[in-house]
Design a protein around this motif. Sequence first.
Motif, PDB file in Angstrom:
ATOM      1  N   PHE A 140       0.848  -1.189   0.000  1.00 18.17           N
ATOM      2  CA  PHE A 140       0.000   0.000   0.000  1.00 18.17           C
ATOM      3  C   PHE A 140       0.894   1.254   0.000  1.00 18.17           C
ATOM      4  CE2 PHE A 140      -2.721  -3.373   1.429  1.00 18.17           C
ATOM      5  CZ  PHE A 140      -3.965  -3.057   0.953  1.00 18.17           C
ATOM      6  N   GLU A 182      -7.008   3.635   5.191  1.00 13.87           N
ATOM      7  CA  GLU A 182      -5.618   3.978   4.856  1.00 13.87           C
ATOM      8  C   GLU A 182      -5.457   5.487   4.694  1.00 13.87           C
ATOM      9  OE1 GLU A 182      -4.495   3.762   0.809  1.00 13.87           O
ATOM     10  OE2 GLU A 182      -2.457   3.104   1.211  1.00 13.87           O
ATOM     11  N   ILE A 228      -4.541   0.438  -2.962  1.00 13.09           N
ATOM     12  CA  ILE A 228      -5.229   1.557  -2.312  1.00 13.09           C
ATOM     13  C   ILE A 228      -6.122   1.037  -1.198  1.00 13.09           C
ATOM     14  CG2 ILE A 228      -6.798   1.537  -4.304  1.00 13.09           C
ATOM     15  CD1 ILE A 228      -7.522   4.414  -3.581  1.00 13.09           C
ATOM     16  N   GLY A 229      -5.941   1.631  -0.025  1.00  9.71           N
ATOM     17  CA  GLY A 229      -6.685   1.180   1.144  1.00  9.71           C
ATOM     18  C   GLY A 229      -7.967   1.951   1.349  1.00  9.71           C
ATOM     19  N   GLY A 230      -8.828   1.903   0.357  1.00 11.61           N
ATOM     20  CA  GLY A 230     -10.114   2.599   0.421  1.00 11.61           C
ATOM     21  C   GLY A 230      -9.995   4.021  -0.091  1.00 11.61           C
ATOM     22  N   ILE A 281      -9.997  -0.857  -6.447  1.00  7.84           N
ATOM     23  CA  ILE A 281     -10.342  -0.426  -5.100  1.00  7.84           C
ATOM     24  C   ILE A 281     -11.279  -1.414  -4.411  1.00  7.84           C
ATOM     25  CG2 ILE A 281     -12.371   0.950  -5.682  1.00  7.84           C
ATOM     26  CD1 ILE A 281     -11.101   3.181  -3.963  1.00  7.84           C
ATOM     27  N   GLY A 282     -11.907  -2.286  -5.194  1.00  8.93           N
ATOM     28  CA  GLY A 282     -12.863  -3.181  -4.524  1.00  8.93           C
ATOM     29  C   GLY A 282     -13.041  -4.506  -5.228  1.00  8.93           C
ATOM     30  N   LYS A 309      -0.708  -2.326   9.588  1.00 12.34           N
ATOM     31  CA  LYS A 309      -0.871  -0.987   8.980  1.00 12.34           C
ATOM     32  C   LYS A 309      -1.187   0.050  10.039  1.00 12.34           C
ATOM     33  CE  LYS A 309      -0.809  -3.122   4.996  1.00 12.34           C
ATOM     34  NZ  LYS A 309       0.459  -3.195   4.263  1.00 12.34           N
ATOM     35  N   GLU A 310      -0.836   1.309   9.750  1.00 12.88           N
ATOM     36  CA  GLU A 310      -1.301   2.390  10.617  1.00 12.88           C
ATOM     37  C   GLU A 310      -2.529   3.035   9.990  1.00 12.88           C
ATOM     38  OE1 GLU A 310       1.347   5.066  12.703  1.00 12.88           O
ATOM     39  OE2 GLU A 310       0.023   6.743  12.220  1.00 12.88           O
ATOM     40  N   GLN A 324     -12.178  -6.083   0.604  1.00 18.34           N
ATOM     41  CA  GLN A 324     -12.253  -5.305  -0.636  1.00 18.34           C
ATOM     42  C   GLN A 324     -10.915  -4.627  -0.861  1.00 18.34           C
ATOM     43  OE1 GLN A 324     -15.824  -2.916  -1.198  1.00 18.34           O
ATOM     44  NE2 GLN A 324     -17.021  -4.561  -0.338  1.00 18.34           N
ATOM     45  N   CYS A 325     -10.664  -3.502  -0.171  1.00 16.65           N
ATOM     46  CA  CYS A 325      -9.364  -2.858  -0.391  1.00 16.65           C
ATOM     47  C   CYS A 325      -8.250  -3.636   0.279  1.00 16.65           C
ATOM     48  CB  CYS A 325      -9.391  -1.403   0.061  1.00 16.65           C
ATOM     49  SG  CYS A 325      -9.196  -1.145   1.832  1.00 16.65           S
ATOM     50  N   ILE A 362      -6.853  -3.171   3.347  1.00 20.05           N
ATOM     51  CA  ILE A 362      -5.965  -2.501   4.301  1.00 20.05           C
ATOM     52  C   ILE A 362      -6.246  -2.965   5.728  1.00 20.05           C
ATOM     53  CG2 ILE A 362      -7.397  -0.429   4.737  1.00 20.05           C
ATOM     54  CD1 ILE A 362      -3.703  -0.063   4.074  1.00 20.05           C
ATOM     55  N   CYS A 419     -15.050  -0.803   3.894  1.00 15.84           N
ATOM     56  CA  CYS A 419     -15.490  -1.264   2.567  1.00 15.84           C
ATOM     57  C   CYS A 419     -16.634  -2.270   2.632  1.00 15.84           C
ATOM     58  CB  CYS A 419     -14.343  -1.936   1.828  1.00 15.84           C
ATOM     59  SG  CYS A 419     -12.969  -0.885   1.372  1.00 15.84           S
TER      60      CYS A 419
END
Lengths: 750, 158
Positions: free
Chosen positions: A32, A209, A257-259, A480-481, B39-40, B100-101, B103, B138
Motif C-alpha cells: 500500500f 488507509e 489503495i486502502g479505500g 479499489i474493490g 498498517k497504521e 475489498q481494499c 488494508i 469497505c
Amino acid sequence: MAVVEENPGYKWVGTRPIRPDGLEKVTGKAQFGADLMLPGMLFGKVVRSPHAHARIISIDTTAAEAMVGVKAVITGSDFPDLAANGAHPSEIDVANNTIAREKVLYEGHVVAAVAATTRDQAEAAAKAVEVTYEILPHVLTVDEAMADDAPLLHEGMITKGVDPAPEEASNVASKILHERGDLDQGFGEADAVVEREFTTKPVHQGYIEPHAAVADANSDGRAHIWCSSQGHFQMRAYSASVLGISPGMLKVTAAEIGGGFGGKTVIYLEPLAVRLSQRAGRPVKLVMDRDEVFRATGPTSGTRIKVKMGVSKDGKITAAEVWMAYEAGAYAGSPVGAAGMTAIACYDIPNFVVEGYDVVCNKPRVAAYRAPGAPMAAFAVESVLDELARDIGMDPIEIRLANAAVEGTQASYGPKFPRIGFVETLEAIKDHPNYTAELGPNQGRGIAAGFWFNAGMMSSATVHINENGTATVVTGSPDIGGSRQSMALMAAEELGIPYESIKAVVADTETVGFNDVTGGSRVTLATGAAVVDACRLIVEDLRARAAKTWDVELDQVEWVDGQAQHAEGAQPPLSLKDLAAKSGRTGGPISANASLNSRGVGAGFSTQLCDVEVDPETGVTRVVRYLTAQDAGRAISPDYVEGQMQGGVVQGIGWALSEEYIHDSDGVMENPGFLDYRIPVASDLPMIDCAIVEVPNPAHPYGVRGVGEVGIVPPMAAVGNAINDALDVRMTDLPMSPVKILEALNDQGD
Amino acid sequence: MARTHVTTVVNGDETEFLTEDSTSLLNALRDEVGLTGAKEGCGTGDCGACSVMVDDKVTCACLVFAPEVDGSTILTVEGLADSGELHPLQQCFLEGAALQCGICTPGFLISAKALLDRNPDPTETEIRYALAGNLCRCTGYDKIIRAVQEAAREMRGQ
C-alpha cells in the motif's frame, strides 16, 4: 436473488472465484501507499494552519532548516504562481489547496512541508517552522456563509449561473436550476402536501488507509511517484500542474489503495513530496496522520435542504419543489450539481423546480464521496415521500411504483431513460421475506430509494497472450474493490480460457494507455469494455492465424471454448495454447490494445428496506434487519457486487446515526479521530441482505451497470423512515443521534 | 543518539533491532524489521489495522513502545501461514470475499485468530464484539463475519 433476465449461459461471468490480488492481501505482502521503503529515503511532515481563516504574514523556516537531519523545507513560494501563468481557475484552486499562498482557508490547510532523515526529526522540524498569521473572521456553515454581511473567502467570487450576474462578490460560487411544468398548478392538483426542511453535517469517506505518497526526483526534472490513489493518471496531471511541469516528466505507480470512496481522486501530498525530493536530492515519503486526514481531506458537504411535495389521492406526485445549499469547503465545487440532477430522478414528476447553491466556507475542501451529493438530497426527498404516503394511507412501495421512472421517462435532469431497473428493485423488496417479517416492540420499518447516474469516461487496456496460452490483462484503473477479478472474468469469458489462466494487473502511467479515475462506478463498465474490446481483437487475430495455418478463408474459422474450430470440422481444433506456441511462425507476439470513451452508461437504482429498534429511554437506534435491492445490470463478480452494496449501506447507516464533523466556534475540528468520529463497527450491525437485480444495460457487452455508488443514496432516509415508523417522530437533522431522538420524543410529549 | 537494542521472536524467528525509545512497535516492525503487513490507520488504537499478537495477546502495535516488547514473542499477519499453507482464516477470507481494499485485513485476521484461539465456537454476536475494535469501511462486515464463522467450523473439523 431476484434475477430478472436469465444468465445466457456464461461460463465465468457471474461466478465467485478467488480474486487475483487476494493472496497478497491476506498474507501482508500487498504494498500500500505507506509500505514502500527506498534506499536513502527521507520522511516528510506537513505544517498545517491552526486557524480557520487567516492571512499569512510571514513564514520563517530558518530554525527548521538548521535542525539536525533536516534536508529540505518548502512553502508556497516554492511552487509556480499558476494565476500569473494564466491557468484555469480550477487548477489554481487545486494548487492553492495543496499549499496555501496568501491566505489559509481552513484549519489544516498546508502552509509548509519538511523532509528529514527520521520521522522524529521531521516532526520536530515541522513544529519549528514559524508562521505569523493575521486571523480573519470565518464562516462555517451555509447559513453563515450566505448571510448578508458574511466575511468572504474569495474576494472576487461572483455567483455563476445567475442572470444577470450579481455585481457584488459573495460566498456563493454558483446556482443551479432545473424546472418543468407549472408548480402552482401541480400543488393545486394535490390532495396532500408536505413541506420539510433538512440539515446534514459534513461526513468523511473514512477510508482506513491515510493518504501516502513517495517521490523520487531526478536532477533532470523527472520524478517517480508511488501513491495510493483512485487514479494515477489524474495524480500525474494534477501534480504536473501544481509543479508547473509537463505530465510526461512524471511517472506514477499506483500502490494498492486502502479505500477511497471518492476521497482519493484528488491530490494532497504528491507535489509536495516531489518538491521536497528535488530540494533534498533523495526520495521522500509523506504519510498523513489520521487527524490530518480528517482536518484536511474529504469530506462531503454539510447541507440545508427544503423540500415541498404534493400527491393526489391515488399516489401520483403532482409537484415537487426542492431548494438546497451545499457546503463546498474552502473552494468552489460542492456536489450540488449532481444533487440537483439526482434529487427527484427516481420519479416521473410533471411539475418541479429544483434550485441549488454551491457555497464556500472555512472547512476543508469537499471531495467526492460515493454518489457525491445524492444521498443528502435523497434523505430529504424520500423522507417527505414517506410522510406523503402515510398521509394518503398508501404503502411506501406502492407510492414509489406509482411514480417510478421507467424506460422512456424523461429524467428530471433532461434525457430520456433507456432501459432501467428501478421498478424491479421495488418488486425485489416486496418479494423478499424481510418485507413481511414481524416487528417487535419499539421497532419500525422504513423504505427508501435512490438513483445515481454512474460514469463512463476514458479507459485503456492491453491483453497479452503468454507463450503457454495464458493471458495477462493490463489496465490503468486502480483496483479499489475487486475490479481485477471482474477484468479477469470478462477476459476468461471472451478468450474461452480458465479464469485461473489470466492475470489481471494495474500498470503505471508509462506502461498502459490513459485511464480516467476509478470513480463514478465506472471501472467494470468502461475499463471492462476496453478489456472486452482488446480480447475481441485477440480472438480476431487468433482466428486469422488459424485460417493461415489451415490455408482457409477467415470465415471458415470460429472461436469456440478457447479454440479455433473449422466451420465444417475439416481440421482438428487449434487451442489458444497451440496458437500461442506457434506465434513466432504465424505473425509474432499475440497482444492487443483497446482504448475507448465509454459507449453507454447504465443508470443505477437501489431500493432499501430497514428495520430499526429504538430505545425510548436512551434514544439509541439499532438497525436490526436490512435489505438492499440494486440493479447491477449484470453482476460480473457477484461477491464484489454484494460487497459494494453492503459497504455503501453501512456507510449510509453511519451517516444516518453517528457520523458528523464537529467544529468549535474558532473553526477547529473537535473530533478528528475514529474514537469521536464514530463509523459503524461490527457490533453495531446485523447482516446486510442483498438482492441483486439484473436488468442489463443495453450499451455494455455484458449488460454491466456501475454498482459502486448508488447503495449509499437511500440509507439515511430508510433509517429515518424506520425511526418514524417506530416512534412517530420525523427526524430532519443528521445524524439521528440519541440526544436528538430524545429531544424529538420530548417535543412530541409537549 | 543512543538507541535501544531489542530482542524478540517475530513470527517464530529470533529478531533483533535497534530503536528509539519513543518509536512505536508498529513503526519498528515496519521500518526496522521490514514487516509492513500491520498498517497504521489511526495511530491511536481506534482502528485495529495494526493488530499483532504480543505473547498471545491481541495488541495495537501503534500503542506499544518498541522497547516494551524486549523478550516477547510477536505474531504478525506475515506469520499466519504455515510454510506457505494458509491459515483457515486466510483461506476463508479469500473464498468468502471478506476483503475489498484489504488494508484492514491483516488486523482482522489477527483479531479473529485470537478469538478462535480462546473460543473455537463463537456465536455471531461474539464474533461481532470480538472484532468491534477493527474498523472496515469497505465491506459492511457481513462477509468478514461469515468468513470467521466458516473458518471456525473448519477448525472444529465440521
